[in-house]
Design a protein around this motif. Structure first.
Motif: not given
Length: 103
Positions: A88-94, A96-99
């Protein structure tokens, strides 16, 4: 996780109470209080150690063997929760990076 996973024929009443509290915390992972679960696990460990010092012979061995199985199940659950959280943290970080990339 239900009580039957944590309890066995050799589970003393005090340990059943702790197991019930752990089970209640794990009933809905989205609202679980992990600091409380950690506290309960530590309390559980203390109680198990005390109980092992009070029983002897075959009862001690039977209790220990059953608790080993329960401990392995709790360990597996904790590892699964850790892995899920990590994903879940990995998905959130990715995300945010995409945003940031599209700003």
């Amino acid at each position: 996780m239900n009580n039957s996973v944590l309890n066995h024929p050799y589970t003393p009443a005090a340990l059943r109470d702790i197991n019930d509290k752990i089970t209640a915390q794990l009933a809905d992972i989205s609202t679980a209080d992990f600091s409380e679960i950690n506290r309960l696990i530590k309390e559980r460990d203390t109680l198990i150690r005390a109980h092992l010092s009070q029983v002897h012979g075959g009862a001690k061995e039977a209790f220990a063997n059953h608790e080993l199985d329960v401990n392995n199940k709790l360990r597996d659950l904790a590892q699964n929760l850790r892995d899920s959280t990590k994903d879940e943290v990995t998905r959130i970080v990715r995300g945010k990076a995409a945003i940031k990339k599209y700003k």
